[in-house]
Each structure stands twice: as structure tokens, then as C-alpha cells.
Design a protein around this motif. Structure first.
Motif, PDB file in Angstrom:
ATOM      1  N   ALA A 138       5.720   9.129 -10.010  1.00 17.98           N
ATOM      2  CA  ALA A 138       4.524   8.930  -9.187  1.00 17.98           C
ATOM      3  C   ALA A 138       3.448   9.960  -9.499  1.00 17.98           C
ATOM      4  O   ALA A 138       2.245   9.652  -9.469  1.00 17.98           O
ATOM      5  CB  ALA A 138       4.897   8.987  -7.709  1.00 17.98           C
TER       6      ALA A 138
ATOM      7  N   SER B   3      -0.102   8.822 -10.870  1.00 16.56           N
ATOM      8  CA  SER B   3      -1.265   9.130 -10.029  1.00 16.56           C
ATOM      9  C   SER B   3      -2.318   9.888 -10.829  1.00 16.56           C
ATOM     10  O   SER B   3      -3.523   9.647 -10.682  1.00 16.56           O
ATOM     11  CB  SER B   3      -0.840   9.955  -8.813  1.00 16.56           C
ATOM     12  OG  SER B   3       0.009   9.208  -7.971  1.00 16.56           O
TER      13      SER B   3
ATOM     14  N   THR C 187      -4.710   7.633  -0.707  1.00 16.18           N
ATOM     15  CA  THR C 187      -3.481   6.928  -1.069  1.00 16.18           C
ATOM     16  C   THR C 187      -2.590   7.728  -2.016  1.00 16.18           C
ATOM     17  O   THR C 187      -1.372   7.760  -1.849  1.00 16.18           O
ATOM     18  CB  THR C 187      -3.825   5.581  -1.724  1.00 16.18           C
ATOM     19  OG1 THR C 187      -4.656   5.809  -2.879  1.00 16.18           O
ATOM     20  CG2 THR C 187      -4.548   4.670  -0.754  1.00 16.18           C
ATOM     21  N   ASN C 188      -3.179   8.371  -3.003  1.00 14.48           N
ATOM     22  CA  ASN C 188      -2.383   9.046  -4.032  1.00 14.48           C
ATOM     23  C   ASN C 188      -2.313  10.556  -3.851  1.00 14.48           C
ATOM     24  O   ASN C 188      -1.412  11.200  -4.399  1.00 14.48           O
ATOM     25  CB  ASN C 188      -2.964   8.758  -5.422  1.00 14.48           C
ATOM     26  CG  ASN C 188      -2.825   7.308  -5.816  1.00 14.48           C
ATOM     27  OD1 ASN C 188      -2.865   6.433  -4.975  1.00 14.48           O
ATOM     28  ND2 ASN C 188      -2.646   7.041  -7.096  1.00 14.48           N
TER      29      ASN C 188
ATOM     30  N   VAL D  82       4.714   8.770  -2.326  1.00 15.42           N
ATOM     31  CA  VAL D  82       4.807   7.339  -2.653  1.00 15.42           C
ATOM     32  C   VAL D  82       5.670   7.178  -3.899  1.00 15.42           C
ATOM     33  O   VAL D  82       5.887   8.128  -4.656  1.00 15.42           O
ATOM     34  CB  VAL D  82       3.416   6.719  -2.890  1.00 15.42           C
ATOM     35  CG1 VAL D  82       2.587   6.744  -1.626  1.00 15.42           C
ATOM     36  CG2 VAL D  82       2.685   7.455  -4.018  1.00 15.42           C
TER      37      VAL D  82
ATOM     38  N   GLU E 183       4.635   1.633  -6.483  1.00 16.16           N
ATOM     39  CA  GLU E 183       3.357   1.388  -5.801  1.00 16.16           C
ATOM     40  C   GLU E 183       2.186   1.885  -6.632  1.00 16.16           C
ATOM     41  O   GLU E 183       1.144   1.209  -6.742  1.00 16.16           O
ATOM     42  CB  GLU E 183       3.344   2.072  -4.426  1.00 16.16           C
ATOM     43  CG  GLU E 183       4.295   1.474  -3.409  1.00 16.16           C
ATOM     44  CD  GLU E 183       5.668   2.126  -3.463  1.00 16.16           C
ATOM     45  OE1 GLU E 183       5.995   2.726  -4.516  1.00 16.16           O
ATOM     46  OE2 GLU E 183       6.408   2.038  -2.459  1.00 16.16           O
ATOM     47  N   VAL E 184       2.326   3.067  -7.218  1.00 12.74           N
ATOM     48  CA  VAL E 184       1.226   3.624  -8.009  1.00 12.74           C
ATOM     49  C   VAL E 184       0.997   2.801  -9.271  1.00 12.74           C
ATOM     50  O   VAL E 184      -0.155   2.530  -9.649  1.00 12.74           O
ATOM     51  CB  VAL E 184       1.496   5.092  -8.371  1.00 12.74           C
ATOM     52  CG1 VAL E 184       0.316   5.672  -9.149  1.00 12.74           C
ATOM     53  CG2 VAL E 184       1.736   5.920  -7.117  1.00 12.74           C
TER      54      VAL E 184
ATOM     55  N   ALA F 174       1.565  -0.334  -9.677  1.00 15.03           N
ATOM     56  CA  ALA F 174       0.942  -1.610  -9.313  1.00 15.03           C
ATOM     57  C   ALA F 174      -0.551  -1.443  -9.101  1.00 15.03           C
ATOM     58  O   ALA F 174      -1.362  -2.259  -9.567  1.00 15.03           O
ATOM     59  CB  ALA F 174       1.607  -2.166  -8.056  1.00 15.03           C
ATOM     60  N   SER F 175      -0.948  -0.379  -8.387  1.00 18.57           N
ATOM     61  CA  SER F 175      -2.383  -0.161  -8.155  1.00 18.57           C
ATOM     62  C   SER F 175      -3.102   0.193  -9.454  1.00 18.57           C
ATOM     63  O   SER F 175      -4.237  -0.232  -9.678  1.00 18.57           O
ATOM     64  CB  SER F 175      -2.587   0.932  -7.109  1.00 18.57           C
ATOM     65  OG  SER F 175      -2.045   2.168  -7.551  1.00 18.57           O
TER      66      SER F 175
END
Length: 470
Positions: free
Chosen positions: A5, A9, A80-81, A401, A405-406, A408-409
Motif C-alpha cells: 500500500a 500510494s 484516502t491515502n 488501507v 484498494e490503492v 484499484a484507485s
């Protein structure tokens, strides 16, 4: 290399900021250029300046819009990150970002509509004031953003509370850190250079097709005047900024120059292959003894090498080293282009008569963006492993996170950016290729003809003649 992550990020932030910085670095200079064009038109009444203004304002509107959209993503990522960074540092730099919105963005938004749509709706003085205020707003925006980033580079005027968060104790020091003046000047000059190169390259492109294009000829000469003056000045400001880095971020300076050993009379490495793991350069093309003079201003100055820092406190050397040389190399090329163009103007022949110079100007047109991105890589990667130098490490600032998730974004951003910004950039290039065209004379109502005697309201125009015939 593990794509966890933290790494994802960092890649996402690097990807989005690289796209975003393209637009502010262009619109800051372009807004000031538009203010100059409109001021020259009002002063001289030369329609060429009006034609250039009406052309470049379309480019400005598109670039400004894409800059705003890409800038929203930057704020989104902080929550978010990088939520730990936001929680720890927001009491200090949060107000700086808020001031940027309150003073700069509101100023730009308030007068942007008048600037874009008020050409025929307000007086020329008010319209020029709106253009000037938008240009001023872009500079104020740069002021606050560079202030926040400079504090992250060299934090001052704060204290750490018991819960680990930071609190400002002297906002004057927070805003005006020791590195701030040189960094702000460096960024603003980079923006002016970027705009001048784009304007010069676009004008040269059209002059290669039509040497009689007077709008492009004047725009090219204005661009040459800008980077003939600003490019050498940028070199001087960059040197001052580098000497400041030596004092406040010595590890970054050692990475920039690929210095491993601490000594006096350091060499200047023109090119090298730094190896972080082996703690050495595998090969070097160097000039002996002048590295200390370039970085510190005197040859007997002792410059710390990377080995004097703990391995976990060293930035990635190769990225910083080569990014710096890309930036400086392009800066030298800009200086040479400016001197070449100024010499052609001084000779009296004009640059539009020299196809080789025009082709060089076209080739150099995107280099301002490349140099800006390279400069930000030096600044941000050279700060590692810290997100706030000496206070908060990057690995401790990331949100809790998962990598999924990271990733995907990041993938979503890459797809959306590839579509939206590619289309926008291609449309801007298409407009630039078309070039400025003199606007047709504004329509004016013909003067009213005098009414014939006996003309009554509502009567047919030929009523008097009809009565005479009867």
C-alpha cells in the motif's frame, strides 16, 4: 520490489501530481501573458495584441479547467491515502491550504467569468482589471502551495504535542521558511519559461508555414524576450536554492550530486551511475575539484557524502541525480535558445527568416513541462524517506488501507486520465495548430435614415409616396 500500500500510494501521488503540475505551470505564466497582451492592446490600440489575446484565452480556459479538475484529486488523496499525515500535520499546513482557496481560488473564480465572457459586456478597463486579478490569483495560489511544500521540506515554527500531532507556534516561520523565497521564485520563473516556450514554439510552427503571419511574428519575439531574460535568471535562482539545500537538506544535496564520501574539493559529476546498494558510482564523467565550488561557493568547503547518513535516511540516488541533470540540461538549452533568438533580432533580420531557429523553437516547446516535472521529482524524491523532513517518515504517514484498494484507485485514475486529459491535450494542440486569426470587424447598426415628412408611427414606409400617387 513489493507493491504494498505504501509503494502504490506513492506511485499514485506521483502519477497524479505529475499530471496536475503541467497545467498550473502553464496557466500561471499564460495568465500573466494575457494581462500583458491586453495591456498592450489598450495602450497601443494595435489589433495584433487583441487577436493574440482572444486566441490564447481559449487555451487558458481549457488548461485552467483541467488544472482545477486534476487539483481536486490531490486533495482527495490526502484523505484516502495519507490520512495519518493529514491528522498529524493538518493543524500546521491545513490553514495554508485553506488560505490558498480563500485568497487565490476565490479571486480567480470571481473574475474568471468576466475575463472569459465579459469582452463585449463590460468596459475595457474593467475587463483588463479582471484579467490582471486572475493573473494575480494564480501567483497567490502558487505562493500558498509552495509555502506548504517548503514547510514540509524544512519544517519550522511548530511543536509536537503529547498525542503526536503538530501545532504551529509561529505562523510567520511556518509560511516563510528559510527555503521558501528561493523556491517560490524558482517555481514562478519556471512557469513563465514554460509559457514562453509554448507560445514561442506555437508561433514558430505557424511561421514555418507562413512567414508573413504578423501575429505569430510578434508573439515569437515576445517569447524570445521572455526566455532570453528569464532562463539565465532561473539559473541564478536555482544556484541560490541549491546552496540553501546544502544547509537544510544535506542528504538531498549529496544525492543530487552523487557524493558518497565526505571531503573537500568534491568533483562535479556530469554523468554517473550511482548504486545505492553498493554505496558508490560504478562509472563517472567528472570535472575534478569544482563540485564543492558549485554547491557551496568555495572549493575548500567540506561537503557531506551519503555514507555519513544512516542507510534508512538516504534518498533514492539515481532518480534524484538524473532528474536534476535533465532539469539543468534543459535549462541550459533554454538559455542558448534565448541568446540565439535575441542575436537574430539584434541583427535585424528577424527570427522568422531562419527556418533552423524556428524548428529549434518548435522542438523546445514542450521542454518547460519536462523541466518542471524533473524539478519536482528532485524536490519530492530527494526529501525521502521523510514526508515532513526530520519529523514524519513517509512509511508512517500512509493510511491503513490495503494494496488492493490503492491499486484499484490507481488503475481508475490512469484510465480516466488517459481518456480525459489526452482528449483535452489533443484539442488544445489542435487549437494551437490553427493559430490566431484576426477577428472580423464588429457589427454596428447602420445609422437611421431620416424619416420623410408625414411619416406616421405604424404607417408603411411608402405611405407618403402612395398618397402622392393617389
Amino acid at each position: 520490489m513489493e507493491f504494498d500500500a505504501l509503494l502504490l500510494s506513492r506511485l499514485q501521488f506521483a502519477f497524479t501530481i505529475a499530471f496536475h503540475i503541467i497545467f498550473p505551470s502553464f496557466t500561471i505564466g499564460l495568465a500573466s501573458y494575457l494581462a500583458v497582451l491586453e495591456g498592450l492592446w489598450l495602450t497601443t490600440k494595435n489589433e495584433v495584441f487583441k487577436t493574440l489575446y482572444l486566441f490564447w484565452i481559449k487555451i487558458f480556459a481549457l488548461s485552467f479547467g483541467m488544472g482545477v479538475v486534476s487539483g481536486v484529486v490531490m486533495s482527495y488523496q490526502l484523505g484516502t491515502n495519507w490520512s495519518v499525515f493529514s491528522a498529524v500535520a493538518s493543524p500546521v499546513i491545513g490553514p495554508l491550504l485553506a488560505f490558498e482557496v480563500l485568497t487565490a481560488f476565490f479571486l480567480e473564480a470571481s473574475f474568471l467569468g468576466v475575463m472569459l465572457f465579459g469582452w463585449k459586456k463590460v468596459g475595457p478597463g474593467l475587463h483588463f482589471a479582471a484579467t490582471s486579478l486572475v493573473a494575480f490569483g494564480t501567483i497567490v495560489s502558487a505562493f500558498w502551495i509552495i509555502s506548504a511544500n517548503s514547510w514540509m521540506q524544512y519544517p519550522q515554527g511548530f511543536e509536537r504535542l503529547a498525542d503526536g500531532t503538530l501545532r504551529a507556534t509561529d505562523y510567520w516561520q511556518v509560511v516563510f521558511t528559510d527555503t521558501f523565497p528561493e523556491r517560490l521564485a524558482h517555481m514562478l520563473l519556471a512557469a513563465f519559461l514554460t509559457t514562453a516556450l509554448v507560445v514561442g514554439g506555437a508561433s514558430a510552427w505557424r511561421l514555418l508555414k507562413n512567414r508573413e503571419d504578423k501575429e505569430s511574428c510578434i508573439a515569437l519575439k515576445m517569447a524570445i524576450g521572455m526566455f532570453a531574460i528569464v532562463a539565465p535568471l532561473q539559473l541564478l535562482v536555482g544556484d541560490l536554492s541549491g546552496k540553501e539545500v546544502l544547509e537544510v537538506q544535506p542528504a538531498k544535496l549529496a544525492a543530487i550530486e552523487a557524493f558518497w564520501e565526505t571531503r573537500t574539493e568534491q568533483p562535479f559529476h556530469i554523468a554517473a551511475w550511482p548504486d545505492r546498494a553498493a554505496e558508490k558510482n560504478h562509472w563517472e564523467i567528472s570535472i575534478p575539484k569544482i563540485g564543492s565550488w558549485i554547491t557551496a561557493g568555495r572549493s575548500d568547503a567540506e561537503i557531506r557524502g551519503l555514507k555519513s547518513f544512516a542507510p534508512e535516511d538516504r534518498p533514492p540516488v539515481a532518480i534524484v541525480f538524473w532528474s536534476f541533470r535533465v532539469m539543468v540540461g534543459l535549462g541550459v538549452a533554454m538559455i542558448l535558445l534565448g541568446l540565439w533568438g535575441a542575436w537574430l533580432i539584434w541583427r535585424g533580420g528577424g527570427p522568422e527568416k531562419h527556418p533552423l531557429f524556428l524548428k529549434a523553437a518548435v522542438a523546445m516547446s514542450p521542454t518547460g513541462f519536462v523541466a518542471v516535472i524533473a524539478g519536482w521529482i528532485v524536490a519530492e524524491v530527494g526529501r525521502q524517506p521523510w514526508v515532513v523532513t526530520g519529523v514524519l517518515r513517509t512509511r508512517d504517514a500512509v493510511s491503513p488501507v490495503g494494496a488492493g484498494e490503492v491499486s484499484a484507485s490507481l488503475l481508475a485514475f490512469m484510465v480516466v486520465y488517459a481518456i480525459v486529459f489526452t482528449v483535452g491535450a489533443l484539442y488544445i494542440l489542435r487549437l494551437i495548430a490553427e493559430g490566431p486569426k484576426p477577428a472580423p470587424a464588429e457589427d454596428t447598426e447602420p445609422p437611421l435614415k431620416p424619416r420623410p415628412p408625414g411619416y406616421a408611427l405604424g404607417a408603411a414606409p411608402d405611405a407618403p409616396d402612395r398618397e402622392a400617387r393617389q
